[in-house]
Design a protein around this motif. Structure first.
Motif, PDB file in Angstrom:
ATOM      1  N   THR A  33       0.840  -1.202   0.000  1.00 17.56           N
ATOM      2  CA  THR A  33       0.000   0.000   0.000  1.00 17.56           C
ATOM      3  C   THR A  33       0.876   1.254   0.000  1.00 17.56           C
ATOM      4  OG1 THR A  33      -0.083   0.165   2.415  1.00 17.56           O
ATOM      5  CG2 THR A  33      -1.762  -1.224   1.339  1.00 17.56           C
ATOM      6  N   PHE A  34       0.244   2.395  -0.244  1.00 20.25           N
ATOM      7  CA  PHE A  34       0.969   3.660  -0.157  1.00 20.25           C
ATOM      8  C   PHE A  34       1.439   3.906   1.274  1.00 20.25           C
ATOM      9  CE2 PHE A  34      -1.834   4.963  -3.900  1.00 20.25           C
ATOM     10  CZ  PHE A  34      -0.829   4.741  -4.820  1.00 20.25           C
ATOM     11  N   GLU A  35       0.596   3.556   2.244  1.00 19.83           N
ATOM     12  CA  GLU A  35       0.971   3.739   3.642  1.00 19.83           C
ATOM     13  C   GLU A  35       2.214   2.928   3.988  1.00 19.83           C
ATOM     14  OE1 GLU A  35      -3.439   4.650   3.457  1.00 19.83           O
ATOM     15  OE2 GLU A  35      -2.088   3.186   2.579  1.00 19.83           O
ATOM     16  N   GLU A  36       2.279   1.690   3.506  1.00 21.71           N
ATOM     17  CA  GLU A  36       3.449   0.848   3.775  1.00 21.71           C
ATOM     18  C   GLU A  36       4.687   1.408   3.071  1.00 21.71           C
ATOM     19  OE1 GLU A  36       2.906  -3.305   3.045  1.00 21.71           O
ATOM     20  OE2 GLU A  36       0.990  -3.385   4.125  1.00 21.71           O
ATOM     21  N   THR A  37       4.484   2.003   1.915  1.00 19.50           N
ATOM     22  CA  THR A  37       5.599   2.621   1.194  1.00 19.50           C
ATOM     23  C   THR A  37       6.193   3.762   2.009  1.00 19.50           C
ATOM     24  OG1 THR A  37       4.482   2.080  -0.900  1.00 19.50           O
ATOM     25  CG2 THR A  37       6.285   3.680  -0.985  1.00 19.50           C
ATOM     26  N   ILE A  38       5.327   4.601   2.556  1.00 22.55           N
ATOM     27  CA  ILE A  38       5.777   5.710   3.400  1.00 22.55           C
ATOM     28  C   ILE A  38       6.441   5.192   4.673  1.00 22.55           C
ATOM     29  CG2 ILE A  38       4.945   7.629   4.824  1.00 22.55           C
ATOM     30  CD1 ILE A  38       2.776   8.047   2.613  1.00 22.55           C
ATOM     31  N   ASP A  39       5.829   4.192   5.292  1.00 20.23           N
ATOM     32  CA  ASP A  39       6.364   3.638   6.533  1.00 20.23           C
ATOM     33  C   ASP A  39       7.738   3.000   6.323  1.00 20.23           C
ATOM     34  OD1 ASP A  39       4.172   4.475   7.967  1.00 20.23           O
ATOM     35  OD2 ASP A  39       3.145   2.539   7.902  1.00 20.23           O
ATOM     36  N   ALA A  40       7.977   2.467   5.129  1.00 16.53           N
ATOM     37  CA  ALA A  40       9.276   1.844   4.853  1.00 16.53           C
ATOM     38  C   ALA A  40      10.391   2.870   4.967  1.00 16.53           C
ATOM     39  CB  ALA A  40       9.274   1.214   3.459  1.00 16.53           C
ATOM     40  N   VAL A  41      10.107   4.104   4.545  1.00 13.55           N
ATOM     41  CA  VAL A  41      11.107   5.170   4.658  1.00 13.55           C
ATOM     42  C   VAL A  41      11.219   5.646   6.099  1.00 13.55           C
ATOM     43  CG1 VAL A  41      11.768   7.473   3.868  1.00 13.55           C
ATOM     44  CG2 VAL A  41      10.706   5.868   2.278  1.00 13.55           C
ATOM     45  N   LYS A  42      10.100   5.808   6.770  1.00 16.44           N
ATOM     46  CA  LYS A  42      10.123   6.303   8.143  1.00 16.44           C
ATOM     47  C   LYS A  42      10.813   5.322   9.092  1.00 16.44           C
ATOM     48  CE  LYS A  42       6.311   8.412   9.498  1.00 16.44           C
ATOM     49  NZ  LYS A  42       4.870   8.706   9.709  1.00 16.44           N
ATOM     50  N   SER A  43      10.709   4.022   8.783  1.00 14.74           N
ATOM     51  CA  SER A  43      11.340   3.004   9.626  1.00 14.74           C
ATOM     52  C   SER A  43      12.804   2.785   9.298  1.00 14.74           C
ATOM     53  CB  SER A  43      10.591   1.679   9.491  1.00 14.74           C
ATOM     54  OG  SER A  43      10.804   1.108   8.202  1.00 14.74           O
ATOM     55  N   GLY A  44      13.248   3.318   8.151  1.00 18.32           N
ATOM     56  CA  GLY A  44      14.621   3.113   7.730  1.00 18.32           C
ATOM     57  C   GLY A  44      14.822   1.915   6.828  1.00 18.32           C
TER      58      GLY A  44
END
Length: 280
Positions: A33-44
């Motif tokens: 999802t788009f949310e998981e895409t964003i979270d992948a960056v925020k989590s490193g």
């Protein structure tokens, strides 16, 4: 260690192609999802995110403008991908063998002429790259996918027909997002773009007055879109893009005037304009 760039979709999606084109030195990371895409960056887990924002045929991508302001990420670049649609099938299949072709709902109408000419029924798949993967897994010569050539390479499919779309101008624009903004002026043949969101104050003609500063200071606004905030009809947020850098005197004055008529302004990114946005 190789850095990664996250995208929404399965391997072989057009977002994957955008990652390959814009950041060929980075490993692409598929997200559901788009949310998981964003979270992948925020989590490193990834250094960057590749997010589609608009398509020349179908307009803006649903949910993206809602997600951008709250993502915690900043725009550092833009990328354009020409959406070439290809008929993919298992090795050995011929066009005359194909009875059904699967792809995303928005791609099927773009190939109506080709499908009708070859008496192929279009079938809906949640994702064009997923359609390619499932065609490869099924191994049926009567079933094909409409997807990218990258998907054909990944899943070992033959390209039976290239560029089968009815129109030759379908392009998707992507934003490359990072945890930190790059606000410095960067070299670019076509200048800089500044993207920001704002909400106008609840006073008469606030939006009209807020926009006046860009006109009087000679700033070209290339995009202005509105959308509801938290599902409330009375709360509207605007997403805007203008040519220039915030340190340019004209844009600096326009933003100062905008601030007077708004409750908040959030600059989402300052980045070089891509050459592709100037190609007709």
């Amino acid at each position: 260690m190789t850095q990664r760039i996250a995208f929404q979709g399965e391997p072989g999606a057009y977002s994957h192609e955008a990652c390959r084109n814009a950041r060929p030195d980075m490993e692409a990371l598929a997200c559901a999802t788009f949310e998981e895409t964003i979270d992948a960056v925020k989590s490193g887990a990834a250094a960057l995110a590749m997010l589609p924002v608009e398509n020349s045929t179908y307009g803006r991508v649903a949910d993206i403008h809602r997600l951008l302001p709250n993502s915690g990420l900043r725009i550092i670049d833009e990328a354009f991908v020409r959406v070439h649609i290809n008929l993919l099938a298992v090795p050995g299949a011929k066009i005359s063998d194909v009875k059904e072709a699967y792809s995303h709902l928005v791609l099927l109408p773009q190939c109506a002429g080709f499908l009708g000419e070859h008496d192929i029924r279009g079938r809906v798949s949640p994702d064009n790259a997923r359609a390619a993967r499932e065609v490869a897994e099924q191994g049926d010569i009567h079933t094909a996918a409409l997807a990218s050539e990258l998907a054909a390479d990944i899943y070992g499919l033959d390209v039976l027909a290239r560029h089968v779309e009815d129109h030759d101008n379908n392009t998707t624009r992507f934003l490359i997002m990072a945890p930190e903004a790059q606000l410095q002026r960067r070299a670019g043949e076509f200048g800089m773009i500044t993207s920001f969101v704002f909400q106008v104050r609840n006073i008469p003609a606030a939006l009209y007055k807020a926009m006046g500063g860009f006109a009087t200071n000679g700033v070209n606004m290339t995009k202005l879109e509105s959308y509801m905030v938290d599902g409330r009809f009375t709360a509207t947020q605007f997403y805007a893009e203008v040519e220039g850098h915030p340190e340019d005197r004209g844009l600096e004055l326009a933003l100062e005037e905008l601030a007077y008529f708004t409750t908040n302004i959030d600059i989402l990114g300052v980045y070089p304009a891509a050459k592709s946005r100037h190609i007709d």
